[in-house]
Design an enzyme around this catalytic site. Structure first.
Site, short mmCIF file in Angstrom:
data_model
loop_
_atom_site.label_atom_id
_atom_site.label_comp_id
_atom_site.label_asym_id
_atom_site.label_seq_id
_atom_site.Cartn_x
_atom_site.Cartn_y
_atom_site.Cartn_z
N ASP A 100 4.21 18.01 -15.02
CA ASP A 100 4.87 19.40 -14.74
C ASP A 100 5.97 18.93 -13.60
O ASP A 100 5.57 18.36 -12.46
CB ASP A 100 4.01 20.08 -13.77
CG ASP A 100 4.31 21.47 -13.03
OD1 ASP A 100 5.54 21.59 -13.03
OD2 ASP A 100 3.48 22.41 -13.11
N CYS A 148 -9.24 32.47 13.56
CA CYS A 148 -10.53 31.62 13.81
C CYS A 148 -10.45 30.85 15.07
O CYS A 148 -11.94 30.34 15.28
CB CYS A 148 -11.10 31.33 12.29
SG CYS A 148 -10.26 29.52 11.95
N CYS A 194 -4.52 28.80 7.30
CA CYS A 194 -5.63 28.20 7.72
C CYS A 194 -6.69 27.55 6.80
O CYS A 194 -7.23 28.59 6.09
CB CYS A 194 -6.36 29.10 8.85
SG CYS A 194 -7.92 28.32 9.41
#
Length: 412
Positions: free
Chosen positions: A338, A220, A201
């Protein structure tokens, strides 16, 4: 919007002229379009130039990790039904490139602007947009882009209390959290194929529950908002429940999702869904993406995929086996240096396709394909890879600079 027909001060006019001159010199020297260097020079001479150029326009900003350039193009086509449009159609999406695009225009009604995720809040401050479209957030350019939740937080803070109408994808929890600080949000349900950046979340860090197409945080209570627009198969459902057919020349479900978001944006400017969607049919290719080009007696379809979410969507577009697939990966500045993201891509989806590997980082990709149990050949050039393929169509998938290299080679 300002009523003054000419918002440019003498200094701003000088900045525009200088920027265009530098851009022209850059083009003449064969160094690309010149839009970025021209914009940089112009902004040096007048740091407020972007705001001045935007002040007579109804502006829409488009930001996301994937789909920005295509959605910007679709919105621009839709809004042309209501007046002239200026847009950074080639994807130069940082302040310099945006400034350069707007400087080439004097009489447009709408500005349709693609914005790099990191610059969204600043460009929104400068351009006072009527609408902001937020499509998705996922991992990209791992060496220099902020972690996805940090990007969502920057959006959330930058857009807090904005007067703009925010058109946002309710299926991406990061986008929902970012947009929720805005008082006026239009939620669009367009799906989320890549979910690996949205398991925790963004509000409290709890584990996200994902029953079916829904999502919510069990800790939540942060949850998916109810959409007023939705993609449903080959149709867009509008807030009145009417279903409008999507007819695109662009392939795949991801582009239907882009069209649904674009229709919701067009409605903010008073263009009805039927008109908007009909106009989107004009778009055949976007900065070379999806183009089919003839090369060495074969048909090459050029597909851009820059990160795991993009590769996943692209694999869903390609012809079934045994159609040959050429993959090209670079790791230059514009790609991110990367390449560990290659390990996030599910290359088992290419099983049954003859695979040919190119690019600066072809050996990185070869190792990844080896581990995925795929059969492939490493090639030194596009010409060599194409020669190994039978006549017919070849799917060519590349990341950003590799895609530009391929376009130059095939003369696209």
């Amino acid at each position: 919007m300002a009523g003054n027909s000419d918002p440019l001060t003498p200094r701003a006019k000088l900045a525009v002229t200088a920027g265009k001159a530098v851009a022209a010199a850059s083009r003449a020297a064969g160094r690309g379009s010149g839009s970025v260097i021209g914009g940089r020079v112009a902004l040096k001479l007048d740091p407020d130039l972007l705001a001045r150029l935007a002040q007579n326009l109804d502006v829409v900003l488009v930001s996301a990790t994937n789909g920005k350039t295509t959605t910007t193009r679709l919105i621009a086509e839709a809004l042309r039904a209501a007046g002239p449009v200026v847009s950074n159609a080639l994807g130069a999406n940082m302040p310099a490139g945006i400034t350069s695009a707007l400087a080439g225009n004097s009489d447009s009604k709408f500005g349709v602007i693609e914005v790099d995720e990191k610059y969204l809040a600043g460009v929104a401050r400068d351009t006072d947009p009527k609408c902001i479209a937020l499509l998705n957030l996922s991992r990209d350019q791992l060496d220099r882009a902020a972690e996805t939740r940090m990007m969502a937080e920057a959006w959330r803070e930058g857009l807090a209390g904005t007067k703009s109408v925010v058109v946002a994808n309710c299926d991406d929890p990061l986008v929902v959290w970012a947009a929720s600080s805005s008082p006026n949000v239009v939620w669009v349900a367009v799906g989320q194929m890549w979910k690996d950046d949205a398991w925790s979340c963004p509000s409290c860090g709890g584990v996200m529950q994902r029953p079916g197409d829904d999502w919510f945080c069990g800790e939540c209570g942060f949850r998916r908002p109810t959409p007023s627009w939705a993609l449903s198969g080959d149709h867009v459902l509008d807030p009145h429940g009417s279903a409008w057919p999507i007819h695109l020349q662009l392939p795949g479900r991801a582009n239907k999702a882009n069209a649904a978001s674009s229709a919701a944006v067009a409605a903010v400017f008073g263009v009805p869904p039927q008109v908007a969607l009909e106009r989107m049919y004009q778009v055949q290719a976007v900065a070379g993406r999806y183009d089919v080009v003839q090369f060495m007696q074969r048909d090459l379809r050029l597909l851009l995929a820059k990160n795991p979410a993009g590769w996943l969507e692209t694999f869903s577009l390609i012809d079934p086996p045994p159609s040959p697939v050429i993959l090209s990966v670079n790791a230059r500045g514009a790609d991110g240096t990367d390449t560990s993201w290659l390990w996030d891509v599910d290359y088992t989806r290419l099983t049954g396709h003859p695979i040919f590997v190119l690019g600066d980082r072809k050996l990185d990709l070869a190792v990844r394909l080896e581990v995925a149990g795929q059969h492939f050949q490493v090639c030194d050039s596009l010409d060599q890879a194409v020669q190994m393929c039978p006549p017919g169509r070849i799917e060519v998938i590349a990341n950003y600079t590799a895609f530009q290299d391929l376009r130059r080679r095939v003369g696209n």
